[in-house]
Write a protein that holds these residues in place. Structure first.
Motif, PDB file in Angstrom:
ATOM      1  N   ILE A 163       0.981  -1.088   0.080  1.00  0.00           N
ATOM      2  CA  ILE A 163      -0.018   0.031  -0.103  1.00  0.00           C
ATOM      3  C   ILE A 163       1.010   1.175   0.020  1.00  0.00           C
ATOM      4  CG2 ILE A 163      -1.477   1.279   1.315  1.00  0.00           C
ATOM      5  CD1 ILE A 163      -2.420  -1.390   2.490  1.00  0.00           C
ATOM      6  N   LYS A 164       0.631   2.166  -1.028  1.00  0.00           N
ATOM      7  CA  LYS A 164       1.339   3.329  -1.080  1.00  0.00           C
ATOM      8  C   LYS A 164       0.891   4.189   0.217  1.00  0.00           C
ATOM      9  CE  LYS A 164       2.129   7.431  -3.865  1.00  0.00           C
ATOM     10  NZ  LYS A 164       1.699   7.872  -5.093  1.00  0.00           N
ATOM     11  N   VAL A 165       1.874   5.056   0.932  1.00  0.00           N
ATOM     12  CA  VAL A 165       1.309   5.717   2.052  1.00  0.00           C
ATOM     13  C   VAL A 165       1.937   7.099   2.120  1.00  0.00           C
ATOM     14  CG1 VAL A 165       1.180   6.081   4.768  1.00  0.00           C
ATOM     15  CG2 VAL A 165       1.303   3.915   3.651  1.00  0.00           C
ATOM     16  N   ILE A 166       1.021   8.237   2.507  1.00  0.00           N
ATOM     17  CA  ILE A 166       1.410   9.603   2.345  1.00  0.00           C
ATOM     18  C   ILE A 166       1.197   9.963   3.894  1.00  0.00           C
ATOM     19  CG2 ILE A 166       0.786  12.044   1.863  1.00  0.00           C
ATOM     20  CD1 ILE A 166      -0.389  10.940  -0.718  1.00  0.00           C
ATOM     21  N   GLY A 167       2.143  10.337   4.377  1.00  0.00           N
ATOM     22  CA  GLY A 167       2.091  10.610   5.969  1.00  0.00           C
ATOM     23  C   GLY A 167       2.392  12.012   6.230  1.00  0.00           C
ATOM     24  N   THR A 168       1.582  12.779   7.301  1.00  0.00           N
ATOM     25  CA  THR A 168       1.867  14.032   7.561  1.00  0.00           C
ATOM     26  C   THR A 168       2.303  13.990   8.882  1.00  0.00           C
ATOM     27  OG1 THR A 168      -0.270  14.549   8.655  1.00  0.00           O
ATOM     28  CG2 THR A 168      -0.337  14.887   6.394  1.00  0.00           C
ATOM     29  N   ALA A 169       3.238  15.049   9.336  1.00  0.00           N
ATOM     30  CA  ALA A 169       3.948  15.127  10.392  1.00  0.00           C
ATOM     31  C   ALA A 169       4.836  16.497  10.356  1.00  0.00           C
ATOM     32  CB  ALA A 169       5.048  13.845  10.564  1.00  0.00           C
ATOM     33  N   GLY A 170       5.497  16.901  11.679  1.00  0.00           N
ATOM     34  CA  GLY A 170       5.990  18.151  11.562  1.00  0.00           C
ATOM     35  C   GLY A 170       7.203  18.033  10.879  1.00  0.00           C
ATOM     36  N   ALA A 171       7.828  19.243  10.709  1.00  0.00           N
ATOM     37  CA  ALA A 171       9.143  19.206   9.731  1.00  0.00           C
ATOM     38  C   ALA A 171      10.180  18.519  10.133  1.00  0.00           C
ATOM     39  CB  ALA A 171       9.557  21.075   9.722  1.00  0.00           C
ATOM     40  N   ALA A 172      10.469  18.574  11.524  1.00  0.00           N
ATOM     41  CA  ALA A 172      11.403  17.718  12.096  1.00  0.00           C
ATOM     42  C   ALA A 172      11.380  16.269  12.012  1.00  0.00           C
ATOM     43  CB  ALA A 172      11.764  17.735  13.579  1.00  0.00           C
ATOM     44  N   ASN A 173      10.160  15.730  11.369  1.00  0.00           N
ATOM     45  CA  ASN A 173       9.917  14.068  11.270  1.00  0.00           C
ATOM     46  C   ASN A 173      10.034  13.966   9.770  1.00  0.00           C
ATOM     47  OD1 ASN A 173      10.333  13.651  14.019  1.00  0.00           O
ATOM     48  ND2 ASN A 173       7.942  14.127  14.631  1.00  0.00           N
ATOM     49  N   GLN A 174      10.150  14.688   8.914  1.00  0.00           N
ATOM     50  CA  GLN A 174       9.991  14.512   7.373  1.00  0.00           C
ATOM     51  C   GLN A 174      10.998  13.258   7.080  1.00  0.00           C
ATOM     52  OE1 GLN A 174       7.565  16.200   5.478  1.00  0.00           O
ATOM     53  NE2 GLN A 174       6.766  16.285   7.326  1.00  0.00           N
ATOM     54  N   ASP A 175      12.073  13.502   7.545  1.00  0.00           N
ATOM     55  CA  ASP A 175      13.027  12.155   7.091  1.00  0.00           C
ATOM     56  C   ASP A 175      12.667  10.878   7.760  1.00  0.00           C
ATOM     57  OD1 ASP A 175      14.449  14.114   5.313  1.00  0.00           O
ATOM     58  OD2 ASP A 175      16.164  14.402   6.574  1.00  0.00           O
ATOM     59  N   LEU A 177       9.794   9.897   8.436  1.00  0.00           N
ATOM     60  CA  LEU A 177       8.882   9.141   7.738  1.00  0.00           C
ATOM     61  C   LEU A 177       9.136   8.566   6.482  1.00  0.00           C
ATOM     62  CD1 LEU A 177       5.582  11.628   7.824  1.00  0.00           C
ATOM     63  CD2 LEU A 177       6.435   9.773   9.527  1.00  0.00           C
ATOM     64  N   ARG A 178      10.212   9.296   5.807  1.00  0.00           N
ATOM     65  CA  ARG A 178      10.710   8.860   4.536  1.00  0.00           C
ATOM     66  C   ARG A 178      11.346   7.671   4.760  1.00  0.00           C
ATOM     67  NH1 ARG A 178      11.966  14.258   3.929  1.00  0.00           N
ATOM     68  NH2 ARG A 178      10.407  15.630   2.832  1.00  0.00           N
ATOM     69  N   GLY A 179      12.099   7.253   5.842  1.00  0.00           N
ATOM     70  CA  GLY A 179      12.728   6.259   6.392  1.00  0.00           C
ATOM     71  C   GLY A 179      11.848   5.167   6.576  1.00  0.00           C
ATOM     72  N   LEU A 180      10.735   5.360   6.813  1.00  0.00           N
ATOM     73  CA  LEU A 180       9.576   4.360   6.863  1.00  0.00           C
ATOM     74  C   LEU A 180       8.781   3.953   5.477  1.00  0.00           C
ATOM     75  CD1 LEU A 180       7.956   4.946  10.382  1.00  0.00           C
ATOM     76  CD2 LEU A 180      10.049   3.644  10.029  1.00  0.00           C
ATOM     77  N   GLY A 181       9.098   4.672   4.622  1.00  0.00           N
ATOM     78  CA  GLY A 181       8.641   4.369   3.298  1.00  0.00           C
ATOM     79  C   GLY A 181       7.576   5.100   2.961  1.00  0.00           C
ATOM     80  N   ALA A 182       7.509   6.178   3.536  1.00  0.00           N
ATOM     81  CA  ALA A 182       6.498   6.962   3.260  1.00  0.00           C
ATOM     82  C   ALA A 182       6.561   8.136   2.326  1.00  0.00           C
ATOM     83  CB  ALA A 182       5.526   7.527   4.432  1.00  0.00           C
ATOM     84  N   ILE A 183       5.630   8.720   1.773  1.00  0.00           N
ATOM     85  CA  ILE A 183       5.830   9.960   1.115  1.00  0.00           C
ATOM     86  C   ILE A 183       5.326  10.971   2.161  1.00  0.00           C
ATOM     87  CG2 ILE A 183       4.891  11.687  -0.586  1.00  0.00           C
ATOM     88  CD1 ILE A 183       4.195   9.000  -2.422  1.00  0.00           C
ATOM     89  N   ALA A 184       6.354  11.971   2.504  1.00  0.00           N
ATOM     90  CA  ALA A 184       6.185  12.885   3.714  1.00  0.00           C
ATOM     91  C   ALA A 184       5.750  14.309   3.067  1.00  0.00           C
ATOM     92  CB  ALA A 184       7.554  12.680   4.430  1.00  0.00           C
ATOM     93  N   THR A 185       4.776  14.877   3.959  1.00  0.00           N
ATOM     94  CA  THR A 185       4.460  16.127   3.844  1.00  0.00           C
ATOM     95  C   THR A 185       4.229  16.635   5.294  1.00  0.00           C
ATOM     96  OG1 THR A 185       3.358  17.855   2.584  1.00  0.00           O
ATOM     97  CG2 THR A 185       1.953  16.212   3.172  1.00  0.00           C
ATOM     98  N   SER A 186       4.346  18.063   5.391  1.00  0.00           N
ATOM     99  CA  SER A 186       4.175  18.685   6.532  1.00  0.00           C
ATOM    100  C   SER A 186       2.784  19.158   6.834  1.00  0.00           C
ATOM    101  CB  SER A 186       4.911  20.106   6.677  1.00  0.00           C
ATOM    102  OG  SER A 186       4.740  20.784   5.933  1.00  0.00           O
ATOM    103  N   TYR A 187       2.248  19.182   8.185  1.00  0.00           N
ATOM    104  CA  TYR A 187       0.976  19.555   8.430  1.00  0.00           C
ATOM    105  C   TYR A 187       0.960  21.072   8.538  1.00  0.00           C
ATOM    106  CZ  TYR A 187       2.778  18.938  13.088  1.00  0.00           C
ATOM    107  OH  TYR A 187       3.474  19.142  14.460  1.00  0.00           O
TER     108      TYR A 187
END
Length: 297
Positions: A163-175, A177-187
Motif C-alpha cells: 500500500i502506498k502511504v502519504i504521511g503528515t508530520a512536523g518538519a522535524a519528522n519528515q526524514d 517518515l521517508r525512512g519508513l517508506g512514506a511520502i512525507a509532507t508537513s501539516y
C-alpha cells in the motif's frame, strides 16, 4: 510493590507513585515482573476522564495497558508459557513493578524490553484501522499524524502489504517518515493542498486528532473511507471512530512475525521512570513523538 495510580480525574499532577498490593494471575492470565510499560495516548485520556461515558472506571485506578517483562506467575488454564519467559503484551495497571497480562507473546530474540513494551496496543490499533478503512494493495493511504507509535506501525505494515502511504508530520519528522517508506509532507496551513499535489487519496486515517476530519473527507471524497482513533467529534463528519480493540493475541502474533522479518521497527524516543510518569503523560499529550515513549521499571 510500587505502582502509578490516580484517585481523581485531572491533569498529570493527579498521578501518584504509591505502595500497592501485588496483583495475581487469574484464569487465563500471566503475571510479569515488569521491565517496561508503553506510554499510550489512551493512558492520559483515561486519566482525564474522557472515556467515562463509554468505558467507566472506578477510582482509584492504575495506569497503563502495555508492558514487557518476565513471567513469574501463571494462571489456571494457561499453556505454552513458563516461569522466566520474556514476554510482551497487554493487561492492566502496567505502570508498576508487577502487572497481570491478559494477552501476551514471547519476545523475538534480541528485542530489548524497552522496545517490546511499545508494540502491543499500537500494532493492534494499526492492524485494526488498516482493515476497517478498507485500503488495498496498490491504493494510497493518507495518515495524518504519522510519526508517533500507531502511525509508525501503520506506515510499515502498509508498506509490507504493498500500500502506498502519504504521511503528515512536523518538519522535524519528515526524514523519519521517508525512512519508513512514506511520502512525507508537513501539516499546518495549506497541508491539504500539498497532499492533493501528491496524487489521489483512496483512504485516510486520523491518528493525532488535530481537527482535520473535514479535510480528510474532502480528500477521499467519502466519509466511510476515513477512520479516526483520536477525534471524538467524528460523527459530525460521518466518520467512524475506532476505539474497540480486536484480537490482541492475533495482533501480537503478527507483530512477532513482522519484527522477526525486519519489516517492523518502532524506536523508543524517550524512556521515563515510574516516578516520572507525569512527565511521560505531558510529553505524550504534547505530541510530536517520533516512535514510542516508555516507562522503564
Amino acid at each position: 510493590m510500587k505502582k502509578v495510580s490516580f484517585a481523581e480525574f485531572g491533569g498529570p499532577d493527579v498521578l501518584r507513585l504509591v505502595d500497592a498490593e501485588e496483583p495475581h494471575a487469574g484464569p487465563g492470565q500471566v503475571r510479569i515482573a515488569v521491565r517496561a510499560a508503553g506510554v499510550n495516548a489512551v493512558d492520559w485520556r483515561i486519566r482525564e476522564g474522557q472515556f467515562q461515558k463509554v468505558r467507566p472506571i472506578e477510582l482509584p485506578a492504575g495506569v497503563g495497558l502495555d508492558a514487557s517483562g518476565v513471567v513469574d506467575e501463571i494462571g489456571v488454564g494457561v499453556e505454552g508459557v513458563e516461569i522466566g519467559d520474556r514476554v510482551f503484551g497487554e493487561g492492566a495497571s502496567t505502570y508498576a513493578e508487577f502487572a497481570v497480562l491478559s494477552a501476551w507473546a514471547a519476545m523475538p530474540d534480541g528485542l530489548p524490553f524497552e522496545e517490546a513494551a511499545g508494540y502491543p496496543s499500537v500494532v493492534e490499533t494499526a492492524l485494526r484501522v488498516i482493515r476497517q478503512v478498507g485500503v488495498r494493495p496498490g491504493q494510497t493511504l493518507l495518515v495524518s499524524g504519522a510519526s508517533g507509535g500507531v502511525g509508525s506501525a501503520v506506515l510499515q505494515i502498509a508498506r509490507d502489504r504493498g500500500i502506498k502511504v502519504i504521511g503528515t508530520a512536523g518538519a522535524a519528522n519528515q526524514d523519519y517518515l521517508r525512512g519508513l517508506g512514506a511520502i512525507a509532507t508537513s501539516y499546518g496551513e495549506g497541508w491539504a493542498e500539498r497532499v492533493r499535489r501528491l496524487g489521489r487519496v483512496d483512504a485516510a486515517l486520523d491518528i493525532a486528532g488535530s481537527g482535520v476530519l473535514r479535510e480528510l473527507v474532502e480528500l477521499t471524497g467519502d466519509p466511510q473511507r476515513v477512520i479516526t482513533i483520536a477525534d471524538l467529534g467524528a460523527p459530525e463528519f460521518g466518520v467512524r471512530f475506532s476505539g474497540e480493540a480486536g484480537s490482541v493475541p492475533e495482533a501480537l502474533a503478527e507483530a512477532v512475525d513482522l519484527i522477526a522479518r525486519g519489516a517492523l521497527h518502532i524506536p523508543v524516543e524517550k524512556s521515563y521512570t515510574l516516578a516520572d510518569a507525569a512527565a511521560a503523560h505531558i510529553d505524550s499529550r504534547a505530541g510530536h513523538t517520533r516512535g514510542r515513549r516508555v516507562v522503564v521499571v
